[in-house]
Enzyme design. Sequence first.
Site, PDB file in Angstrom:
ATOM      1  N   HIS A 165       0.858  -1.185   0.000  1.00  0.00           N
ATOM      2  CA  HIS A 165       0.000   0.000   0.000  1.00  0.00           C
ATOM      3  C   HIS A 165       0.893   1.234   0.000  1.00  0.00           C
ATOM      4  O   HIS A 165       1.946   1.232   0.624  1.00  0.00           O
ATOM      5  CB  HIS A 165      -0.896   0.023   1.248  1.00  0.00           C
ATOM      6  CG  HIS A 165      -2.073   0.915   1.097  1.00  0.00           C
ATOM      7  ND1 HIS A 165      -2.009   2.262   1.345  1.00  0.00           N
ATOM      8  CD2 HIS A 165      -3.338   0.656   0.685  1.00  0.00           C
ATOM      9  CE1 HIS A 165      -3.197   2.785   1.088  1.00  0.00           C
ATOM     10  NE2 HIS A 165      -4.021   1.845   0.698  1.00  0.00           N
ATOM     11  N   ASP A 218      -7.936  -5.502   0.192  1.00  0.00           N
ATOM     12  CA  ASP A 218      -8.410  -6.391  -0.864  1.00  0.00           C
ATOM     13  C   ASP A 218      -8.000  -7.846  -0.668  1.00  0.00           C
ATOM     14  O   ASP A 218      -8.468  -8.719  -1.381  1.00  0.00           O
ATOM     15  CB  ASP A 218      -7.887  -5.908  -2.235  1.00  0.00           C
ATOM     16  CG  ASP A 218      -8.462  -4.556  -2.594  1.00  0.00           C
ATOM     17  OD1 ASP A 218      -9.653  -4.351  -2.336  1.00  0.00           O
ATOM     18  OD2 ASP A 218      -7.720  -3.702  -3.127  1.00  0.00           O
TER      19      ASP A 218
HETATM   20  N1  CMC Z   1       4.040  -7.914  -4.578  1.00  0.00           N
HETATM   21  C1  CMC Z   1       5.391  -7.907  -4.757  1.00  0.00           C
HETATM   22  N2  CMC Z   1       6.150  -6.801  -4.651  1.00  0.00           N
HETATM   23  C2  CMC Z   1       5.525  -5.660  -4.349  1.00  0.00           C
HETATM   24  C3  CMC Z   1       4.141  -5.582  -4.161  1.00  0.00           C
HETATM   25  C4  CMC Z   1       3.403  -6.780  -4.276  1.00  0.00           C
HETATM   26  N3  CMC Z   1       2.087  -6.766  -4.095  1.00  0.00           N
HETATM   27  N4  CMC Z   1       3.799  -4.314  -3.877  1.00  0.00           N
HETATM   28  C5  CMC Z   1       4.928  -3.596  -3.902  1.00  0.00           C
HETATM   29  N5  CMC Z   1       5.991  -4.398  -4.186  1.00  0.00           N
HETATM   30  C6  CMC Z   1       7.396  -4.006  -4.242  1.00  0.00           C
HETATM   31  C7  CMC Z   1       7.687  -3.182  -5.500  1.00  0.00           C
HETATM   32  O1  CMC Z   1       8.074  -4.009  -6.571  1.00  0.00           O
HETATM   33  C8  CMC Z   1       8.792  -2.287  -4.996  1.00  0.00           C
HETATM   34  O2  CMC Z   1       9.968  -3.041  -4.945  1.00  0.00           O
HETATM   35  P1  CMC Z   1      11.410  -2.329  -5.238  1.00  0.00           P
HETATM   36  O3  CMC Z   1      11.560  -1.278  -4.183  1.00  0.00           O
HETATM   37  O4  CMC Z   1      12.402  -3.437  -5.142  1.00  0.00           O
HETATM   38  O5  CMC Z   1      11.315  -1.760  -6.625  1.00  0.00           O
HETATM   39  C9  CMC Z   1       8.402  -1.983  -3.552  1.00  0.00           C
HETATM   40  O6  CMC Z   1       7.628  -3.108  -3.147  1.00  0.00           O
HETATM   41  C10 CMC Z   1       7.581  -0.699  -3.396  1.00  0.00           C
HETATM   42  O7  CMC Z   1       6.413  -0.823  -4.187  1.00  0.00           O
HETATM   43  P2  CMC Z   1       5.819   0.330  -5.113  1.00  0.00           P
HETATM   44  O8  CMC Z   1       5.155  -0.312  -6.284  1.00  0.00           O
HETATM   45  O9  CMC Z   1       6.849   1.377  -5.382  1.00  0.00           O
HETATM   46  O10 CMC Z   1       4.717   0.933  -4.156  1.00  0.00           O
HETATM   47  P3  CMC Z   1       3.556   1.907  -4.558  1.00  0.00           P
HETATM   48  O11 CMC Z   1       3.255   2.696  -3.351  1.00  0.00           O
HETATM   49  O12 CMC Z   1       3.886   2.665  -5.800  1.00  0.00           O
HETATM   50  O13 CMC Z   1       2.344   0.927  -4.944  1.00  0.00           O
HETATM   51  C11 CMC Z   1       0.590  -0.626  -4.664  1.00  0.00           C
HETATM   52  C12 CMC Z   1       1.405   0.496  -4.019  1.00  0.00           C
HETATM   53  C13 CMC Z   1      -0.617  -0.916  -3.776  1.00  0.00           C
HETATM   54  C14 CMC Z   1       0.085  -0.179  -6.042  1.00  0.00           C
HETATM   55  C15 CMC Z   1       1.508  -1.896  -4.799  1.00  0.00           C
HETATM   56  O14 CMC Z   1       1.902  -2.321  -3.513  1.00  0.00           O
HETATM   57  C16 CMC Z   1       0.787  -3.027  -5.535  1.00  0.00           C
HETATM   58  O15 CMC Z   1       0.825  -3.075  -6.754  1.00  0.00           O
HETATM   59  N6  CMC Z   1       0.133  -3.968  -4.777  1.00  0.00           N
HETATM   60  C17 CMC Z   1      -0.652  -5.019  -5.415  1.00  0.00           C
HETATM   61  C18 CMC Z   1      -1.990  -4.473  -5.883  1.00  0.00           C
HETATM   62  C19 CMC Z   1      -2.930  -4.213  -4.729  1.00  0.00           C
HETATM   63  O16 CMC Z   1      -3.104  -5.047  -3.848  1.00  0.00           O
HETATM   64  N7  CMC Z   1      -3.590  -3.039  -4.772  1.00  0.00           N
HETATM   65  C20 CMC Z   1      -4.609  -2.668  -3.774  1.00  0.00           C
HETATM   66  C21 CMC Z   1      -4.191  -1.511  -2.931  1.00  0.00           C
HETATM   67  S1  CMC Z   1      -5.227  -1.303  -1.465  1.00  0.00           S
HETATM   68  C22 CMC Z   1      -6.808  -0.929  -2.047  1.00  0.00           C
HETATM   69  C23 CMC Z   1      -6.882   0.426  -2.615  1.00  0.00           C
HETATM   70  O17 CMC Z   1      -6.979   1.400  -1.865  1.00  0.00           O
HETATM   71  O18 CMC Z   1      -6.899   0.523  -3.819  1.00  0.00           O
END
Ligand code: CMC
Length: 428
Positions: free
Chosen positions: A307, A364
Site C-alpha cells: 500500500h 483487498d
Molecule cells: N508484490 C510484490 N512486490 C511488491 C508488491 C506486491 N504486491 N507491492 C509492492 N511491491 C514491491 C515493488 O516491486 C517495490 O519493490 P522495489 O523497491 O524493489 O522496486 C516496492 O515493493 C515498493 O512498491 P511500489 O510499487 O513502489 O509501491 P507503490 O506505493 O507505488 O504501490 C501498490 C502500491 C498498492 C500499487 C503496490 O503495492 C501493488 O501493486 N500492490 C498489489 C496491488 C494491490 O493489492 N492493490 C490494492 C491496494 S489497497 C486498495 C486500494 O486502496 O486501492
Amino acid sequence: MSEKAILEYKGTKLELDTIVGSENEIGIDITSLRAKTGMITLDPGYGNTGSCTSDITFINGEKGILRHRGYAIEDLAAESSFMETAFLVLYGHLPSESELTAFEAEIKSEATLHYGMKGHFEGFPDNAPPMAVLSAMLNALACYNTELLTTATEGPAFTIPTAKIISKVRAIAAWAYRTSNGKPFMPPRPDLSYSGNFLHMMFSETFSLYEPLPEVERALDLFFILHADHEQNCSTSTVRMVGSSHASLFSAVSAGVGALWGPLHGGANCEVIKMLTHIHEDGISPREFVEKAKDKNSPEKLMGFGHRVYKSFDPRAKILKGQVDNVLKALNVQDPLLDIAYELEEMARSEDYFIERNLYPNVDFYSGILLRAIGIPVDMFTVLFAIGRMPGWIANWREMHEQSLRISRPRQIYTGETLREYTPMGQR
Ligand code: CMC
C-alpha cells in the site's frame, strides 16, 4: 505564526510557510513557489504531495490507523451501520436518531432507476465489464436529472443528487449483473436495509425472493463500512480533479469508478481471487507463487499486498480477516482459497523481501473471500468497492467546493524536443 521552512537555490533563500494538521502532520506550503522563483516541484505519483487539507479521514500508515471524522474504523466496524457511517463521512458528525431516519428514508425513496435507462442496459453486450457499465450509467444519471447539475454543497441541490447516487448505484450494479445473465430487473423492496436491498436486487427471482441471512447482510454492510472513504487515493483524487472543473457530481463519481477499476487500486479485489484460484487450480504451490512475486523479472505480484500509505497492517484487512472465518462458519462454507491466503500471508510476513518493503495485506486481500462466500460473482467485486466508496467520493467533492478550491491543474517539466522547423509533407 507558522514555522518557516527554508528553500535555498543558487544562493537565494525562500521562506515557505508550514501547515500543521490536527494530528501534527506537517506540510510545506509551496503555493507561492512558482510566482516567487519560477520553479515547480516534481513528484511523480504524488507520494510527497498534499493536494488539499481535509477534515474527513485520517490515516497514519506507520501505525495502521484509520479514522473517519475522528472515529476509529474499528469502532465503526463493530457498532455502526453503513448508512450511519455514510452520514458521518458526508456531514461530519454521527447522526441523531431522527437525522438517520430521514437520511435512510431519502436513500430509500431514490432506490429505483428511470425506466428510460432500461434500453441502455439492454444495449450493452452480455460480457460488458460491470465497472464500465457502472461508470457509464452513473454518468447517464445526469441525463435524467439535468436540474441537479450544480456544484451546490448544501440543501436539496446537494442532498438530492447525493441520495440518488448512493441509492441508485445499487440498482445500477444489480441491473448490470442481471442483464448480463439474461435476467429481468428486480425492483427494490422498501422493507429491506441498504445492504439487504442490494442482495435482493441481485439475487431474487420473480417467484422466489432472496431472504438474506442476518450474518450475510451484516457482512456486506461491514464490507461497505470498511470501504466508505480512504482519503486522497487514486479514485478520490480523480473525483476531486474532475469536480474541480465544476463538472457535475454524477460525472465526478463516474470518473472515480474508472480510476477505481484498475488492478493496482480497487480492481485488486478481483485479482486476489484470480491469483488464489490460479494457485489452487493450476497446481502451483504458494511457495512457488511467492518466489515469482519476489522476482523482478516476473510480472506476478502478490495481489492484495502493499500500500502507498500503510507501512504496517492495513486496519481494514485486520478487521476483514477477523470476520471472514465467522461468515464462512455461519454460511457453512469451506473455502480452500482461505487456507491458501493464510499460507501466503504467513510466508510473506516472514520473508525479508516483504519485511524490508513493509508489504502487508491490504483491504483487498481478504475481502474477495468474504464476497465469494456470500455469492457475489468475482467480476462484481470492484463494483461493490465502488458502492461502498460513494459517501467518501461525495464528501470529498463537497469539501472541495466548500473550500472554493481552484481548478486542479498540475504542471510538468517538459523533456521533449525544443523548437524544430516544420517540413511540409512531400519534402520529408
Ligand atoms: N508484490 C510484490 N512486490 C511488491 C508488491 C506486491 N504486491 N507491492 C509492492 N511491491 C514491491 C515493488 O516491486 C517495490 O519493490 P522495489 O523497491 O524493489 O522496486 C516496492 O515493493 C515498493 O512498491 P511500489 O510499487 O513502489 O509501491 P507503490 O506505493 O507505488 O504501490 C501498490 C502500491 C498498492 C500499487 C503496490 O503495492 C501493488 O501493486 N500492490 C498489489 C496491488 C494491490 O493489492 N492493490 C490494492 C491496494 S489497497 C486498495 C486500494 O486502496 O486501492
